[in-house]
Design an enzyme around this catalytic site. Sequence first.
Site, PDB file in Angstrom:
ATOM      1  N   CYS A  56       0.858  -1.187   0.000  1.00  0.00           N
ATOM      2  CA  CYS A  56       0.000   0.000   0.000  1.00  0.00           C
ATOM      3  C   CYS A  56       0.894   1.237   0.000  1.00  0.00           C
ATOM      4  O   CYS A  56       2.113   1.146   0.187  1.00  0.00           O
ATOM      5  CB  CYS A  56      -0.944   0.016   1.204  1.00  0.00           C
ATOM      6  SG  CYS A  56      -0.095   0.045   2.793  1.00  0.00           S
ATOM      7  N   CYS A  89       3.278   1.916   2.854  1.00  0.00           N
ATOM      8  CA  CYS A  89       4.575   1.229   2.832  1.00  0.00           C
ATOM      9  C   CYS A  89       5.632   2.145   2.212  1.00  0.00           C
ATOM     10  O   CYS A  89       6.756   2.256   2.718  1.00  0.00           O
ATOM     11  CB  CYS A  89       4.477  -0.067   2.026  1.00  0.00           C
ATOM     12  SG  CYS A  89       3.340  -1.305   2.685  1.00  0.00           S
ATOM     13  N   ASP A 112      -0.639  18.224 -28.126  1.00  0.00           N
ATOM     14  CA  ASP A 112       0.317  18.085 -29.213  1.00  0.00           C
ATOM     15  C   ASP A 112      -0.440  18.267 -30.534  1.00  0.00           C
ATOM     16  O   ASP A 112      -1.597  17.861 -30.649  1.00  0.00           O
ATOM     17  CB  ASP A 112       0.955  16.697 -29.166  1.00  0.00           C
ATOM     18  CG  ASP A 112       1.813  16.428 -30.389  1.00  0.00           C
ATOM     19  OD1 ASP A 112       2.766  17.172 -30.615  1.00  0.00           O
ATOM     20  OD2 ASP A 112       1.487  15.471 -31.119  1.00  0.00           O
TER      21      ASP A 112
END
Length: 752
Positions: free
Chosen positions: A19, A22, A443
Site C-alpha cells: 500500500c 509502505c 500536441d
Amino acid sequence: MTTTTTGAEVELAIGGMTCASCAARIEKKLNRMDGVTATVNYATEKAKVAYDGDVSVQDLIATVEKTGYTARKPEPVHTQPEGDDESAGADDELRPLRERLITAVVLAVPVVAMAMIPALQFEYWQWLSLTLAAPVVTYAAWPFHKAAFTNARHGAATMDTLISVGTSAAFLWSLWALFLGTAGTPGMTHPFELTIARGDGAGNIYLEAAAGVTAFILAGRYFEARSKRKAGAALKALLELGAKDVTLLRPDGREQTVPTAELKVGDRFLVRPGEKIATDGTVVEGSSAVDASMLTGESVPVEVSTGDPVTGATINAGGRLVVEATRVGADTQLARMARLVEDAQNGKAAAQRLADRISAVFVPVVIALALGTLGFWLGNGSGLTAAFTAAVAVLIIACPCALGLATPTALMVGTGRGAQLGILIKGPEVLESTRKVDTIVLDKTGTVTTGRMTLLAVHTADSTDEAEVLRLAGALEHSSEHPIARAVADGAIGKLGSLPTPEDFANVPGLGVQGIVDGNAVLVGRERLLSEWAMELPEHLTRAKAEAETAGRTAIAVAWDGEARAVLEIADAVKETSAEAITRLRALGLTPILLTGDNRAVAESVAREVGIAPEDVIAEVLPQDKVDVVKRLQDEGRSVAMVGDGVNDAAALAQADLGLAMGTGTDAAIEAGDLTLVRGDLRAAADAIRLARRTLGTIRSNLFWAFAYNVAALPLAAAGLLNPMIAGAAMAFSSVFVVGNSLRLRSFRAAN
C-alpha cells in the site's frame, strides 16, 4: 559493492510494498539517514535516492531491508530488448495471486452458503465447512498473514494487519468451538441471534466470515494488481522503436547485417528506402527525405543530403543513404528520451489512495477497540467465551472488505465502460489528477491534426482544368515514395478513382520529379525545378503559393509541355472533430494550449482553425523542451493535462499531472500516458476526463459509505448487540452496496 560517490544518485527497485503507506514508511526511514534525500514511488515500485558523505548503495539497501522490504539496483536497460520478458514477468507475478483467488472463491462460496442458509446445514455440515475454510484461511490468505507479521516486526499496522487478525481470530475461535466447545456436535445448527449470549459462545463458529472476507479482499487485490501500471513499460516501448538490425558497410565494400547494438562510433551503414536509421549519425552519401515525426513532431519530412545529421529511429522515406555513426547506445537521442521518460515517471508523486489514508488511523483504532471490548466484557463478569465473541465481532464487522473493494470495483466498472467508449484508464492513481487539472496541453501532429500529409487545395492557371492537373501530377507522384508525393497521389486517386502510368519517371534530388505522362512532359516539385526549365509561375499562382507558405503549408508547382499550370497545397490536415473537442474541453474548465515541434506559422494556422488563441500556442519545441514547457506551467501553479501521440510526447505525458495518449499513436506515448484514447478522436479526451472524474466520485462515495458503516457498526458490535455471524452478514452487505454503487457507472454516456 558500490563505492561511495559524493553527490551521487541511485535508483532502487523496491519489493514487498502492499500500500502507499509502505512507500511512506520506506521514504521516512531513508530520509533519516545522514546525507540522504529519497522519494519512494509506490506506483513504479522505485526509490530515487540522492546521497553523499559516507553512505553507500549497500547502506541504502540495508536500511530498506531493515524496514521489512527488499531493495536492489535495477537491471541495466538494454537498447534492444529481446522477447517479451516483461510481459512474462508480470504474468508470473500475478499467477500466485490468481491461484489463491480461485482457491478462495471456489471453497468459500459453499462455506458461506451453508452458514447463511439453514436448509443446507446437514448433520455434519460444520466439519465440511472447516475442511473447505482451512485452505482459504491458511493458503489463500497467506499474503495477508505474511504482510501483517512483517509489519508487526517493525511496529506498524496496515489493512493487511486487520484482515489477518480478523480472519485468524474467527478461524481460531471456530476451531476452539468445534474441538473444545459444543459446535462439533452432530446435527448442530447455527443459532440466529442478533445479540451475544452472555456466558457461552462455545456453540458458534465463524468460518463463513473468515473464508468470505479472504475471498472478497483477494478479488479486490487481484483486479487492482492487474490494472496497476507496470514500471518501465514506456521505456521498453521507446527502446523498441529503434532498428533491431543494421546493414554495416565494411571497409572492403562488403555489406553485412549485424545487430544494431554492435555498431560503434565511426561505422558506416546503409539505409534503404523505408528502413529505420539505426543510430544517430551523419549522411556521407546520398540524399533523401527523412520522416522524423516520431521523434520531433515535425509533420513535414526533412530533406537530407551529404553532411546532414540524422537521428536514430527516424525513417528513410526516399532514396538510398550511407550514414556514419556519431552516437551509439546510451548516447543517442532515443536513449536520452528514454531517460527523460524515466525521470518524469519517478518525479511524479505516488498517489496516496484514500483507503490507505483511512487505514493509517482506522486499523490501530479497531485493534485497540477489540482488545478494549475483550477486557470490558471480562471485567463485567460475562465470561471468557462471551468476551471473546464480542471481540471477534468487532474485528469481523471492521474487516475492511468494503473499503478494499471501493477502489477496484469502481475502477473495473469505470474502465470497462471506458473501453466501450474508446477510453482506457491505467489505474486508480490517475483519477485524482482529473479533478484538479485546469490546463490541457495538446500536441499538434496526430492529435489535433491527422498526422498525415494531405492535399488540401489546387490552384490552377487560366484555362487549366483541375482534373487534368490531378491526373498528370498524381500519375507522376504515384511513382514516388516521398510522403508529399503520396499526399498528391492519394488526393488525385480520391477524386478521379484511377491514374495513368507514366512512360518515364525520374527523381530530381531535393527539387521534385519529372516524367512523361500520356505524351506530356510533366514537372512536379519546387518552383526552382520549373526555373531550371525556364518556366515561371503566373502572378496569381505566385500569390497563391506565397499565401499557402504563410499559412505554414507546403506549396508545390505543376507544369507540363513547357508551361506552369498549377500550385498544389499540401499540409497536415486538421481533424474534423478537433474544433468541437476544444469547445468541450473549455466547458470542463480547461484552458487548451497547442504545443508542437512545427514552425509558428503552421501552429497558429491550426490554432485558428480549432479555436485556440495565438497566445496559447507554443511552437518550434524539441522533445526535451516539451517536458520543460509542462514543468514551467506546473511551476506557475497550474495542474496540467497533456494529450499526445508520438514518441516525442512520451516524456511530457509522463511529466504531466495527467497524461492522455492517443491510441492511434506510438506504444511509447500510450505507455507513458495515464489515459489512452483508443478512438484517436480528440473529443474522447473530454469524455475521458468526465468519466475519470465520475469514477473518482464513485470511489469516494464508496469509501465514505464503507467507512460510515464501520463507524456505525463498531459500537454495536462492542456492546454485544451484533453477534459475529450478523457482523459477517453486515460486512457482506456493505460489500454488495459498494459493488452496486460502482455498477451505476455503466450508465455513463459519451457527449453527443
